[in-house]
Design an enzyme around this catalytic site. Structure first.
Site, short mmCIF file in Angstrom:
data_model
loop_
_atom_site.label_atom_id
_atom_site.label_comp_id
_atom_site.label_asym_id
_atom_site.label_seq_id
_atom_site.Cartn_x
_atom_site.Cartn_y
_atom_site.Cartn_z
N GLY A 124 49.48 25.27 33.32
CA GLY A 124 49.32 26.26 34.38
C GLY A 124 49.72 27.65 33.94
N ASP A 130 46.64 22.56 42.08
CA ASP A 130 46.63 23.39 43.29
C ASP A 130 45.47 24.39 43.31
OD1 ASP A 130 48.93 22.08 43.89
OD2 ASP A 130 50.28 23.78 43.60
N MET A 166 49.24 18.39 47.92
CA MET A 166 49.76 19.38 47.01
C MET A 166 49.38 20.78 47.48
SD MET A 166 48.99 16.41 45.63
CE MET A 166 47.30 16.66 45.16
N GLU A 200 52.26 21.01 50.84
CA GLU A 200 53.70 20.85 50.60
C GLU A 200 54.48 22.16 50.72
OE1 GLU A 200 54.38 19.54 46.61
OE2 GLU A 200 52.89 20.91 45.76
#
Length: 449
Positions: free
Chosen positions: A171, A202, A246, A302
């Site tokens: 990421g 995500d 997520m 989340e």
């Protein structure tokens, strides 16, 4: 070597490149070779007052190679949390290096950044035979970990194994580390090409249409939503199913899963404040839905609800802040509200499929995307690009400078955009998005315009 700036400016090599030959390229010919002058327009949406246009260098095979494949040593490392498609990228990087360029030595670094210096984690020699079937499995063949970045250990590994191509899968935090490696290699005049491949379930890496694993996550979430709906319908009275998905700072997985399902009555994301009671409250909305159909289904990201639960000061090994337990909080508040405003209590079932989704294999769409990412990453490094990442921009593969990719990441969903409008049209929940500020520009909306 071509600096990362090549992702948006023309480059002239310091040393003349070598022309591709069948022996160098493993006998592969291409129907089209990409010129360094070809670019893909990033800002395709123009209107009154538009003054600037961003463009990125088009990805693909080049006529000239910076590296001699016969003496090339490549290394691949996966960092951060699990995500569908990691094994696909590892496999396609290995196959592209071997079959399309004839590279004989590819190393797999075990356990993320820590694998560069941990003496117990010897690198794995990656061959087409070794990776032949790993794409059918979730997780990562190489193992992964959060944090663990250490510059001296990394450089020592590159020098010890004579690595001159490094592919880093991760990421925005992982990409920041990759760019530091690139800068250190440049400072030491090491002939090492460093390429990042953006990975985030995500879908919050900026400037690209989507990240690999996102499509698989949305698909896998459907099973959890159907489970929650079944539980809500069958557990009387006032059945309510909650699914936590997520999305630390962006609700892309939650909104796309909700829209794909069509069974969700309430979708909560970090970009839109949660209001519990009152005219726009989510709890009165849930009670209305239960009275209308006998049950309700909730999907919550989340990272939603920090305005209610507060932000945690604790962080994990990757530097990500720890999130409050929004799912449990909602379950408690729903129970309290129905106990106070209904003759019968609510029967609330809570489903958290996060790790099941993270560890599932890539679906067909992501498998194809991973192949494209891996092949174009290799094409870029072989041509001499470094300090860059690869991704899909306006449905075209491009090379992006890592600093630009990281500067505005993580991106978030536009609470005033069409995607959120579509969610509201499906769930019919009250819109609690903060009023749009005067002069505020619309955000880029990936996948769904």
């Amino acid at each position: 070597m071509r600096n990362n700036e090549v992702a948006y400016t023309e480059y002239t090599a310091d040393s003349p490149g070598r022309e591709r030959s069948p022996s160098q390229g493993g006998g592969s010919d291409y129907n089209k070779l990409i010129s360094d002058r070809e670019c893909i327009i990033a800002d395709i949406r123009q209107g009154p007052g538009s003054r600037s246009t961003r463009a990125y260098v088009r990805a693909g095979p080049r006529e000239h190679l910076h590296f001699d494949p016969s003496s090339t040593v490549a290394a691949i490392v996966t960092c951060g949390g699990l995500c569908p498609g990691l094994n696909n990228v590892i496999r396609e990087l290995t196959n592209t290096l071997h079959y399309l360029y004839g590279v004989k030595k590819v190393l797999g670094v075990r356990g993320g950044y820590a694998g560069f210096y941990n003496p117990e984690w010897e690198p794995i020699v990656l061959t087409p035979e070794a990776v032949a079937n790993i794409h059918h499995d979730g997780g990562t063949f190489l193992g992964s970990s959060r944090g663990g970045f250490q510059m001296d250990g990394t450089i020592a590994f590159l020098e010890k194994h004579k690595v001159n191509q490094l592919f880093v899968i991760g990421g925005d935090g992982t990409h920041r580390g990759a760019f530091k490696i690139h800068e250190e290699c440049m400072a030491r005049k090491m002939n090492v090409g460093v390429c990042g491949i953006p990975k985030t379930i995500d879908n919050d890496v900026d400037h690209i249409d989507r990240s690999f694993g996102f499509s698989s996550a949305v698909q896998a979430a459907q099973s959890a939503i159907r489970t929650a709906k079944t539980e809500a319908m069958c557990n009387l009275p006032n059945g309510i199913g909650i699914v936590k998905l997520m999305g630390r700072s962006a609700g892309f997985v939650a909104v796309h899963a909700a829209m794909s399902s069509g069974d969700v009555d309430l979708c909560l994301v970090p970009e839109v404040p949660i209001v519990l009671g009152g005219e726009k409250g989510c709890l009165p909305h849930l009670m209305r839905r239960v009275r209308e159909q006998g049950y309700a289904v909730v999907v919550v990201a989340e990272g939603a609800g920090e305005e209610l639960l507060g932000e945690s000061e604790e962080v994990d090994a990757s530097g990500n802040k720890k999130l409050p337990k929004i799912g449990e909080f909602l379950k408690e508040k729903i129970g309290e509200y129905f106990g106070k405003h209904s003759k019968e209590p609510a029967t609330v079932k809570y489903v958290d499929p996060s790790y099941m989704i993270r560890s599932c294999p890539a679906n067909a769409a992501d498998s194809l995307y991973c192949m494209q990412l891996a092949q174009n990453a290799v094409h870029g490094v072989m041509a001499g690009y470094t300090g860059f990442s690869v991704g899909l921009c306006n449905n075209r593969m491009v090379l992006l400078p890592i600093p630009e990719l990281c500067e505005t990441s993580p991106r978030t969903m536009d609470a005033h955009g069409r995607t959120w409008e579509r969610v509201l049209s499906i769930t019919r929940q009250p819109n609690t998005a903060a009023p749009k500020k005067k002069g505020e520009k619309a955000k880029y909306a990936p996948m769904l315009r």
